[in-house]
Write an enzyme that holds these catalytic residues in place. Structure first.
Site, short mmCIF file in Angstrom:
data_model
loop_
_atom_site.label_atom_id
_atom_site.label_comp_id
_atom_site.label_asym_id
_atom_site.label_seq_id
_atom_site.Cartn_x
_atom_site.Cartn_y
_atom_site.Cartn_z
N SER A 76 -77.58 -126.62 -6.85
CA SER A 76 -76.95 -125.35 -6.48
C SER A 76 -77.16 -124.29 -7.55
CB SER A 76 -75.45 -125.54 -6.29
OG SER A 76 -75.22 -126.59 -5.39
N ASP A 116 -71.55 -135.95 -11.02
CA ASP A 116 -72.65 -136.69 -11.64
C ASP A 116 -72.79 -136.49 -13.16
OD1 ASP A 116 -73.20 -137.44 -9.04
OD2 ASP A 116 -74.79 -135.96 -8.78
N ARG A 132 -65.77 -165.12 -9.10
CA ARG A 132 -66.95 -164.55 -8.45
C ARG A 132 -67.67 -163.53 -9.31
NH1 ARG A 132 -64.36 -163.44 -2.48
NH2 ARG A 132 -65.13 -165.34 -1.52
N MET A 145 -72.07 -143.82 -7.86
CA MET A 145 -72.86 -142.61 -7.63
C MET A 145 -73.38 -142.03 -8.94
SD MET A 145 -70.99 -140.40 -4.70
CE MET A 145 -71.15 -140.78 -2.97
N HIS A 171 -68.00 -142.58 -1.19
CA HIS A 171 -67.36 -141.28 -1.38
C HIS A 171 -65.91 -141.33 -1.86
CE1 HIS A 171 -71.03 -140.24 0.64
NE2 HIS A 171 -70.86 -138.99 0.24
O1 F6P Z 1 -74.15 -135.03 -6.36
C1 F6P Z 1 -72.98 -135.67 -6.00
C2 F6P Z 1 -73.24 -136.89 -5.16
O2 F6P Z 1 -72.00 -137.48 -4.85
C3 F6P Z 1 -74.19 -137.91 -5.76
O3 F6P Z 1 -73.57 -138.71 -6.73
C4 F6P Z 1 -74.65 -138.66 -4.53
O4 F6P Z 1 -75.94 -139.16 -4.73
C5 F6P Z 1 -74.68 -137.60 -3.49
O5 F6P Z 1 -73.85 -136.54 -3.94
C6 F6P Z 1 -74.21 -138.04 -2.14
O6 F6P Z 1 -74.42 -137.00 -1.25
P1 F6P Z 1 -73.83 -136.91 0.22
O7 F6P Z 1 -72.36 -136.62 0.09
O8 F6P Z 1 -74.57 -135.80 0.84
O9 F6P Z 1 -74.04 -138.24 0.85
#
Ligand code: F6P
Length: 367
Positions: free
Chosen positions: A107, A152, A187, A194, A285
Site C-alpha cells: 500500500s 507482518d 505430541r 503469517m 486470520h
Molecule cells: O499482510 C498481512 C497478511 O495477513 C499476511 O501476513 C498474509 O500473508 C496475508 O495478509 C493474507 O492475506 P489475505 O487476508 O488477503 O488472505
C-alpha cells in the site's frame, strides 16, 4: 486550510482505527478538515459517497476496535495508471490536498507511486479538461504521508509496524494453548504463522513460546542435510525430558534454493523419521483480527498525531514522509527511501543473498 484525507489499505491490522481516530481529531484541532476515504484505494478511485468528511464524533469508540472501520481493500485498479488518474481527479474535486495512507509495504509503495506521478496526473487531467487550470495550480503539490499498518512487520526504516505486537500476542496465546494439549498427548505440532515474506512474527513467537525449531524466510537452513539435523535437535530435546515438540513455520519460509518449506512436509519428517504423533495448525486470520493491545493503540495514536504534524510542516520541496518508530522515538523519514529498502530485501532473498536480506531488515534483530 488543509484538507486531509485518510485511508487504510491492504490487509487490516489491529490499531488502524486508533490511527484514523488520531488523524481525524488532530486534524480538526489544528483547524484542518478531515476526510475518511472508505475501502482503501477503491474509495479514492471511485470517489463520491466513498469519501466523507469526518467530524470529531465520527471516530468515537475507535481506539479499542480491531480491524479497520473505514474498510480496506487490495485494490487492483489503483495499480493501473487509469485508476490513479481517477484517484487524482477525486482528490482534486473533493479539495483534498494531503493524503495519509495507513497500510503495509504494498500500500505504501502505491502511495509512493501516486506521489511520484502526481504532477503528470494533474497535467493529464488538465489536458483532458477534467480539471481547470486554476485547480491544477491550486493542487500542484499533494502531500502524501505513510503510516505502516501491518501485522507482518516487514517495512524497512521502522522498528515495528502498527498491529504486529497484537498479532504476536495472539500467536503466543494460541501456541500456549497448543502446548498444553501437546504436552498431554506427548505430541508434536507444526504451527504455521503469517508474515508473508517476513519472519519477524515467526521468530518472535518462537522465542516467546520456547519453541523447538523455527523456519523463517530470511535464514533458510544452510545444510544439505537439514532435515536430519532438525530431527537430531528435536530428539535431543525429547531425551532431555520434553514431552512436546513445537515447530513454528513462517508462511514464507523457504529452503536455500528458494523452495517453500511447508508445514505438511515437516509433519511428514517428524512422523516418518521420529515416529512422533504430529498435527499441523494454521493459525490463519485469528492472528490479524481482534482488539489491538495497548502498545498498538499507543503507537498508532502517536504516529497518527505525527502524520498530521508532518502534513502541516510539509513544503513543496519536502519528500513525502513515512512515520516510523526507532529506538522508541517516533520518526519521520522519506517514504521513497523506505519503499526502496523494502524492495531491496525481496531482491536480496530472490538472489539468495540472505545475509544482505537480514542486514536490510534489521541487522541487530536478525543476527
Ligand atoms: O499482510 C498481512 C497478511 O495477513 C499476511 O501476513 C498474509 O500473508 C496475508 O495478509 C493474507 O492475506 P489475505 O487476508 O488477503 O488472505
Amino acid at each position: 486550510k488543509k484538507r486531509i484525507g485518510v485511508l487504510t489499505s491492504g490487509g487490516d491490522s489491529p490499531g488502524m482505527n486508533a490511527a484514523v481516530r488520531a488523524i481525524v481529531r488532530v486534524a480538526i484541532s489544528r483547524g484542518c478538515d478531515a476526510y475518511a476515504i472508505f475501502e482503501g484505494y477503491e474509495g479514492l478511485v471511485n470517489g463520491g459517497e466513498m469519501i466523507k468528511k469526518f467530524g470529531w464524533a465520527d471516530v468515537r469508540g475507535y481506539l479499542s476496535i480491531g480491524g479497520t472501520l473505514i474498510g480496506t481493500a487490495r485494490c487492483k485498479s489503483f495499480r493501473e495508471r487509469k485508476g490513479r488518474l481517477s484517484a487524482a481527479y477525486n482528490l482534486v474535486k473533493t479539495g483534498i490536498d494531503a493524503l495519509i495512507v495507513c497500510g503495509g509495504d504494498g500500500s505504501l509503495t502505491g502511495a509512493d507511486v501516486l506521489r511520484s506521478e502526481w504532477p503528470e496526473l494533474l497535467d493529464e487531467l488538465l489536458k483532458e479538461e477534467r480539471i481547470t487550470a486554476e485547480e491544477a495550480a491550486t493542487y500542484r503539490h499533494l502531500t502524501v504521508v505513510g503510516l505502516v499498518g501491518s501485522i507482518d512487520n516487514d517495512m524497512s526504516s521502522t522498528d515495528i509496524t502498527i498491529g504486529a505486537v497484537t498479532s504476536l500476542h495472539r500467536i503466543c496465546e494460541a501456541v500456549d494453548s497448543i502446548s498444553s494439549t501437546a504436552l498431554s498427548h506427548s505430541r508434536a505440532f507444526v504451527v504455521e504463522v503469517m508474515g508473508r515474506n517476513c519472519g519477524w512474527l515467526a521468530l518472535m513467537a518462537a522465542v516467546s513460546t520456547g519453541a523447538d525449531f523455527v523456519f523463517i524466510p530470511e535464514r533458510p537452513p544452510e545444510s544439505d542435510d537439514w532435515e536430519n539435523e532438525m530431527c537430531e535437535v528435536l530428539k535431543k530435546h525429547r531425551q532431555l525430558g520434553k514431552r512436546k515438540t513445537i515447530i513454528i513455520v513462517a508462511e514464507g519460509a523457504i529452503d536455500k534454493n528458494l523452495n517453500p518449506i511447508r508445514p505438511e512436509y515437516i509433519k511428514k519428517l517428524l512422523t516418518d523419521r521420529m515416529g512422533l504423533d504430529t498435527r499441523v495448525t494454521t493459525l490463519g486470520h485469528t492472528q490479524r483480527g481482534g482488539k489491538p493491545c495497548s502498545f498498538d493503540r499507543n503507537l498508532a495514536t502517536l504516529q497518527g498525531v505525527e502524520a498530521v504534524h508532518a502534513v502541516l510542516r510539509a513544503t513543496p520541496d519536502t519528500p513525502s514522509p513515512m512515520i516510523g518508530i526507532r529506538e522508541n522515538k517516533i520518526t519521520c523519514e522519506p517514504l521513497m527511501k523506505a519503499v526502496e529498502l523494502t524492495r531491496q530485501v525481496a531482491e536480496a532473498i530472490a538472489r539468495k543473498d540472505f545475509k544482505r536480506a537480514m542486514e536490510l531488515r534489521d541487522p541487530e534483530f536478525f543476527e
